[in-house]
Enzyme design. Structure first.
Site, mmCIF file in Angstrom:
data_model
loop_
_atom_site.group_PDB
_atom_site.id
_atom_site.type_symbol
_atom_site.label_atom_id
_atom_site.label_comp_id
_atom_site.label_asym_id
_atom_site.label_seq_id
_atom_site.Cartn_x
_atom_site.Cartn_y
_atom_site.Cartn_z
ATOM 1 N N VAL A 17 54.946 22.751 15.708
ATOM 2 C CA VAL A 17 54.570 24.057 16.290
ATOM 3 C C VAL A 17 53.661 24.817 15.321
ATOM 4 O O VAL A 17 52.646 25.402 15.724
ATOM 5 C CB VAL A 17 55.826 24.897 16.626
ATOM 6 C CG1 VAL A 17 55.414 26.243 17.213
ATOM 7 C CG2 VAL A 17 56.736 24.151 17.593
ATOM 8 N N LYS A 106 65.160 30.082 17.202
ATOM 9 C CA LYS A 106 66.292 30.457 18.074
ATOM 10 C C LYS A 106 67.616 30.515 17.335
ATOM 11 O O LYS A 106 68.467 31.364 17.611
ATOM 12 C CB LYS A 106 66.379 29.524 19.280
ATOM 13 C CG LYS A 106 66.421 28.037 18.955
ATOM 14 C CD LYS A 106 65.151 27.352 19.385
ATOM 15 C CE LYS A 106 65.029 26.001 18.720
ATOM 16 N NZ LYS A 106 64.223 25.055 19.437
ATOM 17 N N ILE A 137 57.177 28.905 28.526
ATOM 18 C CA ILE A 137 57.487 29.737 29.704
ATOM 19 C C ILE A 137 57.701 31.192 29.276
ATOM 20 O O ILE A 137 58.554 31.458 28.437
ATOM 21 C CB ILE A 137 58.773 29.251 30.409
ATOM 22 C CG1 ILE A 137 58.684 27.765 30.744
ATOM 23 C CG2 ILE A 137 59.052 30.082 31.655
ATOM 24 C CD1 ILE A 137 59.981 27.192 31.291
ATOM 25 N N GLY A 188 58.039 14.922 19.834
ATOM 26 C CA GLY A 188 58.222 16.172 19.083
ATOM 27 C C GLY A 188 59.155 17.148 19.777
ATOM 28 O O GLY A 188 59.128 18.344 19.500
ATOM 29 N N LYS A 206 69.924 29.532 22.957
ATOM 30 C CA LYS A 206 69.010 30.122 23.937
ATOM 31 C C LYS A 206 69.788 30.935 24.974
ATOM 32 O O LYS A 206 69.327 32.002 25.411
ATOM 33 C CB LYS A 206 68.184 29.026 24.594
ATOM 34 C CG LYS A 206 67.192 28.395 23.612
ATOM 35 C CD LYS A 206 66.650 27.077 24.119
ATOM 36 C CE LYS A 206 65.601 26.490 23.176
ATOM 37 N NZ LYS A 206 65.296 25.082 23.471
ATOM 38 N N GLY A 308 57.597 21.038 22.760
ATOM 39 C CA GLY A 308 56.279 20.492 22.424
ATOM 40 C C GLY A 308 55.510 21.447 21.522
ATOM 41 O O GLY A 308 55.657 22.671 21.639
HETATM 42 N N1 HSE Z 1 64.512 20.945 20.647
HETATM 43 C C1 HSE Z 1 64.114 21.957 21.570
HETATM 44 C C2 HSE Z 1 64.266 21.421 22.975
HETATM 45 C C3 HSE Z 1 62.703 22.379 21.291
HETATM 46 O O1 HSE Z 1 64.435 20.216 23.127
HETATM 47 O O2 HSE Z 1 64.230 22.202 23.916
HETATM 48 C C4 HSE Z 1 62.260 23.603 22.045
HETATM 49 O O3 HSE Z 1 63.061 24.718 21.769
#
Ligand code: HSE
Length: 331
Positions: A17, A106, A137, A188, A206, A308
């Site tokens: 990222v 996060k 998003i 990734g 999240k 990603g």
């Molecule tokens: N490892 C996280 C996922 C990356 O797979 O959603 C994005 O937050």
């Protein structure tokens, strides 16, 4: 370009990222300057190893191992190191110095979001973290701003891209969990510690962030009920398929209401059977989807790339531009 004020941007971290964020800042520089009315100058990129291989070729002179020094004098700090420390201390240092902060972290926001938000508020700085949930998003800004006048009752969806990719490969192509996980890693999608994805910790972080914003209250991440996908077998996926279902890892946060009003909040992450004709069943690969239910708005669906490098960097850039605009008089 002449006449634009220079804003010094410090980037902490250069994983997939971080590298894409640096690329976008450098490539979109001129266009962003005219859009913002200020020039974003990438002052440096703090990393552990200045000679490590990166996803993107970037000017070597940008790299430094001295993150604290880089943060000093920055107008905007972008934290993409991940983990709790030293990310937390560096963000606090940045905020206390009056810099705006953008992060995709996060784990940090789920555990220390209140502390960091208070530090930002004290100095009138902006702390933003759109990229922390569902990558590309736009979901946190709609919850916080667009739906600010409504009463949100439920947020539900697929918020982890890598586990969705793994379950989807198992369901549609009969791949083994190990094979699917190897490809998710190559793409990734996985955290540095894949246990965070597979055991549902990432989705729980999240869910905490979504619930805290949607319900205007603190939802401790350790209080989120969490089950991952490590126990899901191909046999279970096949059985679900024959019965007309697909297995998806869901994150759900909802208000619990009783006859005398709101009794509390339920926040949970677990693999669930989704009917194959439901829109969530068509969320393939590394995509995410979040349904929001609000009293006046009804049901809203947010869909797109949930993991990603470039996809997540898009959300980081959105926050960066928002922070930069605050520095422009009349902007
Ligand atoms: N490892 C996280 C996922 C990356 O797979 O959603 C994005 O937050």
């Amino acid at each position: 370009m002449n006449g634009y004020r220079d804003l010094r941007v410090a980037l902490l971290g250069c994983g997939s990222v971080g590298a894409q964020t640096a690329r976008l800042i450098l490539e979109h520089g001129e266009e962003l300057a005219s859009r913002i009315g200020a020039r974003l100058t990438l002052a440096g990129i703090a990393v552990r190893d200045v000679h490590a291989q990166r996803d993107v070729e970037l000017p070597q002179e940008l790299f430094t191992t001295d993150a604290e020094r880089l943060v000093q004098g920055a107008d905007i700090v972008i934290e993409l190191m991940g983990g709790i420390e030293p990310a937390r201390s560096l963000i606090l240092q940045a905020l206390q110095g009056g810099a705006d902060v953008v992060t995709a972290n996060k784990a940090l926001i789920a555990a220390h979001g209140r502390e960091l938000a208070d530090a930002a508020e004290q100095v009138g700085a902006q702390l933003s973290y759109e990229a922390a949930v569902a990558a590309a998003i736009p979901i946190l800004r709609p919850l916080r701003e667009s739906l600010a006048g409504d009463h949100i009752t439920r947020v539900l969806g697929i918020v982890n891209g890598s586990t969705n990719y793994i379950l989807d490969r198992m369901d549609r192509f009969g791949d083994s969990a190990e094979d699917a996980m190897r490809v998710a890693s190559e793409l990734g999608y996985l955290e540095a510690d894949p246990t965070l994805d597979v055991e549902g910790y990432d989705a729980a972080q999240k869910a905490t962030i979504l619930a805290s914003i949607a319900f205007h209250t603190e939802v401790p991440v350790d209080a989120v009920h969490r089950e991952g996908i490590s126990g899901i077998t191909l046999t279970q996926i096949e059985a679900a398929k024959h019965a007309g279902y697909v297995i998806k890892l869901l994150a759900i946060a909802e208000r619990i209401t009783s006859s005398d009003g709101v009794a509390g909040i339920s926040a949970r992450v677990y693999p669930a059977l989704i009917r194959r004709d439901h829109p969530l069943a068509a969320v393939y690969g590394g995509k995410n989807a979040v349904f929001v239910e609000a009293e006046a708005a009804g049901e809203l669906m947010f869909y797109g790339a949930g993991a990603g490098g470039a996809e997540t960097a898009s959300a980081v850039l959105g926050d960066l531009v928002s922070a930069a605009r605050r520095h422009v008089v009349g902007g």
